[in-house]
Design a protein around this motif. Structure first.
Motif, PDB file in Angstrom:
ATOM      1  N   ALA A 151     -27.967  35.343 -12.709  1.00 43.81           N
ATOM      2  CA  ALA A 151     -29.231  36.086 -12.693  1.00 43.81           C
ATOM      3  C   ALA A 151     -29.541  36.426 -11.246  1.00 43.81           C
ATOM      4  N   GLY A 152     -30.348  37.472 -11.056  1.00 42.58           N
ATOM      5  CA  GLY A 152     -30.701  37.860  -9.705  1.00 42.58           C
ATOM      6  C   GLY A 152     -31.362  39.214  -9.699  1.00 42.58           C
ATOM      7  N   TYR A 153     -31.656  39.702  -8.501  1.00 44.51           N
ATOM      8  CA  TYR A 153     -32.189  41.056  -8.359  1.00 44.51           C
ATOM      9  C   TYR A 153     -31.027  42.021  -8.171  1.00 44.51           C
ATOM     10  N   GLY A 154     -31.146  43.211  -8.749  1.00 42.59           N
ATOM     11  CA  GLY A 154     -30.068  44.179  -8.684  1.00 42.59           C
ATOM     12  C   GLY A 154     -29.287  44.215  -9.973  1.00 42.59           C
ATOM     13  N   SER A 155     -28.356  45.159 -10.053  1.00 42.95           N
ATOM     14  CA  SER A 155     -27.639  45.419 -11.308  1.00 42.95           C
ATOM     15  C   SER A 155     -26.273  44.751 -11.382  1.00 42.95           C
ATOM     16  N   SER A 156     -25.963  43.832 -10.463  1.00 38.28           N
ATOM     17  CA  SER A 156     -24.625  43.245 -10.425  1.00 38.28           C
ATOM     18  C   SER A 156     -24.433  42.207 -11.521  1.00 38.28           C
ATOM     19  N   HIS A 157     -23.211  41.643 -11.546  1.00 40.63           N
ATOM     20  CA  HIS A 157     -22.881  40.558 -12.472  1.00 40.63           C
ATOM     21  C   HIS A 157     -23.547  39.242 -12.082  1.00 40.63           C
ATOM     22  N   HIS A 158     -24.005  39.133 -10.810  1.00 40.13           N
ATOM     23  CA  HIS A 158     -24.660  37.921 -10.285  1.00 40.13           C
ATOM     24  C   HIS A 158     -23.742  36.693 -10.379  1.00 40.13           C
TER      25      HIS A 158
ATOM     26  N   GLY B  54     -18.019  55.076  -1.061  1.00 38.87           N
ATOM     27  CA  GLY B  54     -19.071  55.966  -1.545  1.00 38.87           C
ATOM     28  C   GLY B  54     -19.678  55.495  -2.846  1.00 38.87           C
ATOM     29  N   ASP B  55     -19.823  54.181  -3.008  1.00 40.04           N
ATOM     30  CA  ASP B  55     -20.286  53.629  -4.281  1.00 40.04           C
ATOM     31  C   ASP B  55     -21.707  54.077  -4.599  1.00 40.04           C
ATOM     32  N   ASP B  56     -22.033  54.079  -5.886  1.00 32.91           N
ATOM     33  CA  ASP B  56     -23.361  54.430  -6.347  1.00 32.91           C
ATOM     34  C   ASP B  56     -23.654  53.649  -7.613  1.00 32.91           C
ATOM     35  N   VAL B  57     -24.894  53.720  -8.090  1.00 34.17           N
ATOM     36  CA  VAL B  57     -25.286  53.108  -9.357  1.00 34.17           C
ATOM     37  C   VAL B  57     -25.488  54.252 -10.357  1.00 34.17           C
ATOM     38  N   VAL B  58     -24.619  54.313 -11.344  1.00 33.78           N
ATOM     39  CA  VAL B  58     -24.590  55.446 -12.268  1.00 33.78           C
ATOM     40  C   VAL B  58     -25.946  55.611 -12.964  1.00 33.78           C
ATOM     41  N   GLY B  59     -26.478  56.825 -12.903  1.00 33.93           N
ATOM     42  CA  GLY B  59     -27.724  57.149 -13.579  1.00 33.93           C
ATOM     43  C   GLY B  59     -28.983  56.773 -12.840  1.00 33.93           C
ATOM     44  N   PHE B  60     -28.848  56.076 -11.698  1.00 33.87           N
ATOM     45  CA  PHE B  60     -30.040  55.592 -11.006  1.00 33.87           C
ATOM     46  C   PHE B  60     -30.919  56.737 -10.513  1.00 33.87           C
ATOM     47  N   SER B  61     -30.321  57.791 -10.009  1.00 34.62           N
ATOM     48  CA  SER B  61     -31.120  58.865  -9.413  1.00 34.62           C
ATOM     49  C   SER B  61     -31.976  59.597 -10.439  1.00 34.62           C
ATOM     50  N   ASP B  62     -31.657  59.453 -11.725  1.00 33.66           N
ATOM     51  CA  ASP B  62     -32.380  60.177 -12.773  1.00 33.66           C
ATOM     52  C   ASP B  62     -33.508  59.363 -13.410  1.00 33.66           C
ATOM     53  N   ARG B  63     -33.614  58.081 -13.078  1.00 38.31           N
ATOM     54  CA  ARG B  63     -34.602  57.245 -13.765  1.00 38.31           C
ATOM     55  C   ARG B  63     -35.987  57.368 -13.114  1.00 38.31           C
ATOM     56  N   VAL B  64     -37.006  57.000 -13.851  1.00 40.88           N
ATOM     57  CA  VAL B  64     -38.375  57.064 -13.334  1.00 40.88           C
ATOM     58  C   VAL B  64     -38.574  55.948 -12.316  1.00 40.88           C
ATOM     59  N   PRO B  65     -39.485  56.132 -11.364  1.00 38.93           N
ATOM     60  CA  PRO B  65     -39.721  55.087 -10.358  1.00 38.93           C
ATOM     61  C   PRO B  65     -40.196  53.782 -10.994  1.00 38.93           C
ATOM     62  N   CYS B  66     -39.873  52.669 -10.344  1.00 37.77           N
ATOM     63  CA  CYS B  66     -40.245  51.365 -10.884  1.00 37.77           C
ATOM     64  C   CYS B  66     -41.756  51.193 -10.991  1.00 37.77           C
ATOM     65  N   GLU B  67     -42.496  51.897 -10.143  1.00 37.76           N
ATOM     66  CA  GLU B  67     -43.956  51.783 -10.200  1.00 37.76           C
ATOM     67  C   GLU B  67     -44.520  52.319 -11.508  1.00 37.76           C
ATOM     68  N   SER B  68     -43.697  53.080 -12.263  1.00 39.89           N
ATOM     69  CA  SER B  68     -44.196  53.749 -13.470  1.00 39.89           C
ATOM     70  C   SER B  68     -43.476  53.330 -14.744  1.00 39.89           C
TER      71      SER B  68
ATOM     72  N   SER C 241     -29.201  48.520  -4.545  1.00 38.72           N
ATOM     73  CA  SER C 241     -27.893  48.524  -3.874  1.00 38.72           C
ATOM     74  C   SER C 241     -27.125  47.219  -4.071  1.00 38.72           C
ATOM     75  N   ARG C 242     -27.747  46.218  -4.711  1.00 31.94           N
ATOM     76  CA  ARG C 242     -27.062  44.941  -4.968  1.00 31.94           C
ATOM     77  C   ARG C 242     -26.254  45.059  -6.256  1.00 31.94           C
ATOM     78  N   SER C 243     -25.328  45.988  -6.232  1.00 33.15           N
ATOM     79  CA  SER C 243     -24.465  46.236  -7.388  1.00 33.15           C
ATOM     80  C   SER C 243     -23.173  45.445  -7.235  1.00 33.15           C
ATOM     81  N   SER C 244     -22.422  45.327  -8.315  1.00 28.69           N
ATOM     82  CA  SER C 244     -21.190  44.538  -8.289  1.00 28.69           C
ATOM     83  C   SER C 244     -20.180  45.147  -7.332  1.00 28.69           C
ATOM     84  N   ALA C 245     -19.600  44.307  -6.484  1.00 24.77           N
ATOM     85  CA  ALA C 245     -18.629  44.777  -5.507  1.00 24.77           C
ATOM     86  C   ALA C 245     -17.361  45.287  -6.182  1.00 24.77           C
ATOM     87  N   LYS C 246     -16.697  46.215  -5.509  1.00 27.13           N
ATOM     88  CA  LYS C 246     -15.432  46.778  -5.986  1.00 27.13           C
ATOM     89  C   LYS C 246     -14.427  46.707  -4.847  1.00 27.13           C
ATOM     90  N   VAL C 247     -13.534  45.731  -4.940  1.00 29.85           N
ATOM     91  CA  VAL C 247     -12.548  45.488  -3.897  1.00 29.85           C
ATOM     92  C   VAL C 247     -11.167  45.741  -4.463  1.00 29.85           C
TER      93      VAL C 247
END
Length: 556
Positions: free
Chosen positions: A74-81, A393-407, A423-429
């Motif tokens: 568990a944690g903050y961000g979308s990673s596997h934690h 050039g990693d990104d979080v898929v679909g993030f740019s299209d979602r509504v702000p967290c404040e809403s 940005s705390r997404s799962s690393a890709k090595v």
């Protein structure tokens, strides 16, 4: 780490105006001496050496899962934690091959649960930013033996290791964990984040001096990144810095075939404008605090120029980059800013490009803009830091299209999709189990192109002191609105850095007498040479691209 940072990040141009704007009174020398603390000058040898640093930041709980017995889950961000120290050890060859010579690990010390704490406290524990026991490794990340192996294996590869120090706040149960010398933290600090409280200075100074020195002596780490550095008085930072430098002198290890002392570098996080960074990180010339701090003002200028900042503000102009350097005039003489583009509290550059509807993954422009942004850091005088995943050039898929967290009634926070932790997404090595499913990662062609270019940039930077330690002079020319040009000089070496911020090729005519050139220019990336004809060099700079030109016959 700072909580609720996303809500505080409005347009940085507005933020900077409120903070003091570019320039200002330069020295910071008017800050009064704090009589509670002993002043200590910066160690010039340490911070000259620090200019060579090419730091790779690892968010430990979001990185590689190398140990099935060490997981937060568990944690903050979308990673596997499920990231851990073994995952970092397994990635050291990759980091070295990327051309980096240092790593910064987010906090790895034990965050012990408090009875009855809620899921948000569990998530906060995984970040490491509210520590209980500063003298032990969190079992969810690994063991002391693994921490020791990590440092030793990194040093064997010529890689410095920096831990993340949170010396301005801690978890409420930190008083249950005395130091080896019997010291305990204060019990009356201001509450923070539900399960934590702020440190009290000077009461807590000796405790944190012991922490800072302990890990240098015990594991031979090379220094510290310092979270929310404004929570600690600058005079106290001077004393903590001295304890780290003294500890570094007391131990040695082998790096690149030589016996060396740990570097003793310390860099602060003050996520504010230049006036606040000067006052709350660097202190005064009479009483220096920290000697290095992350260059947030420049970071915002880079993303505004080549993409957008988190608010969506864009200021794509050569003058924006020049303003970034102008802000450094606010700092005292001992200041050594650390250049960067992303960290664990900011949105990845790739996601910002998508937020601004500028470019998407797979597009040539997306690749070129990543390369352009990191070229700018490669030409930056002083240490630089690259956040894990940005090299592809990693990104979080679909993030740019979602509504702000404040809403979104908390849905984004639970999913790890708010600006201050996305940005705390799962690393890709490459070649290691990566991402949510643990499949072996293989970069696609565009990711490989960005990664290989950054590798080549770092290799070039390592060989040319004019880039990492040179004095910088801005060069005016006929295409100054389209192409940024700096002249960098260290000793007898002179390198020109040119960055085209437009989508069209631009030819720049530079007069030899203006740049101090009496012979050919040599492209440091391609070895191509450009002659001096009729007193001018004619340099073609492709769209969204940079060129690094060695002046082969400089007039010094």
């Amino acid at each position: 780490m700072q909580l609720n940072k996303a809500a505080a990040i409005l347009s940085f141009s507005v933020f900077m105006a409120g903070c003091s704007g570019g320039g200002g009174n330069s020295s910071g020398g008017s800050t009064p001496v704090e009589s509670s603390y002993q002043p200590y000058a910066c160690n010039q040898e340490t911070y000259d050496k620090a200019k060579e640093l090419r730091i790779y930041q690892v968010m430990v709980e979001s990185f590689i899962d190398g140990d099935l017995n060490a997981n937060y889950g568990a944690g903050y961000g979308s990673s596997h934690h499920r990231g851990d120290l073994q995952g970092v050890i397994d990635s050291l060859d990759y980091i070295k091959n990327l051309g980096m010579n240092a790593i910064w690990l987010t906090p790895v010390f034990h965050s012990a649960p408090i009875s009855g704490q809620d899921e948000w406290a569990d998530r906060l524990d995984a970040t490491g930013y509210f520590t209980s026991d500063y003298f032990s490794i969190d079992p969810n990340f690994g063991t002391m033996a693994q921490a020791r192996e990590l440092v030793e294996q990194a040093h064997a590869r010529g890689i410095y290791v920096f831990f993340d120090g949170v010396f301005g706040h801690f978890k409420n149960n930190a008083g249950d964990f005395p130091s080896p010398q019997g010291r305990v933290v204060s019990a009356n600090g201001v509450a923070q984040a539900g399960t934590g409280r702020e440190a009290v200075y000077p009461n807590d100074l000796d405790f944190f001096k012991e922490v800072a020195a302990y890990w240098v002596k015990e594991l031979k780490i090379d220094g510290w990144r310092l979270d929310q550095a404004y929570q600690v008085p600058t005079g106290a930072w001077g004393e903590i810095r001295k304890s780290v430098e003294d500890a570094s002198k007391s131990v040695t290890y082998t790096m690149n075939g030589e016996q060396v002392n740990p570097l003793g570098y310390m860099v602060g996080e003050v996520w504010k404008g230049e006036a606040e960074i000067a006052a709350q990180a660097y202190g005064s010339e009479a009483q220096p605090g920290l000697c290095s701090s992350f260059d947030f003002p420049m970071r915002y200028r880079i993303v505004q120029t080549l993409g957008v900042e988190e608010s969506g503000h864009r200021a794509s102009a050569v003058s924006t980059l020049k303003e970034g350097y102008a802000t450094q005039a606010a700092y005292p003489a001992h200041a050594l800013p650390n250049g960067f583009l992303t960290n664990h509290d900011l949105v990845r550059f790739g996601d910002l490009l998508q937020r601004g509807r500028i470019a998407s993954p797979g597009e040539e422009r997306y690749t070129d803009l990543h390369k352009a942004a990191y070229s700018f850091l490669a030409a930056y005088t002083g240490p630089i830091t690259l956040y894990y995943g940005d090299e592809i050039g990693d990104d979080v898929v679909g993030f740019s299209d979602r509504v702000p967290c404040e809403s979104d009634n908390g849905a984004g926070a639970k999913a790890g999709l708010c600006d201050d932790h996305v940005s705390r997404s799962s690393a890709k090595v490459e070649g290691l189990p990566s991402g949510e499913d643990g499949a072996l990662f293989a970069a696609d062609a565009k990711q490989t192109e960005i990664r290989d270019y950054i590798r080549d940039l770092m290799g070039m930077r390592a060989l040319h002191p004019a880039l990492y330690a040179g004095t910088r002079t801005s060069v005016n020319h006929g295409q100054s609105g389209k192409v940024y040009v700096d002249r960098k000089q260290a000793g007898s070496e002179v390198v020109l850095y040119l960055l085209n911020i437009t989508g069209d090729p631009v030819t720049v005519e530079l007069e030899g007498t203006t740049i101090g050139s009496e012979g050919n220019l040599k492209d440091l990336m391609s070895d191509a040479e450009i002659a001096l004809l009729s007193g001018y060099h004619s340099i073609v700079v492709p769209p969204y691209s940079a060129r690094f030109m060695l002046v082969t016959a400089p007039t010094l």
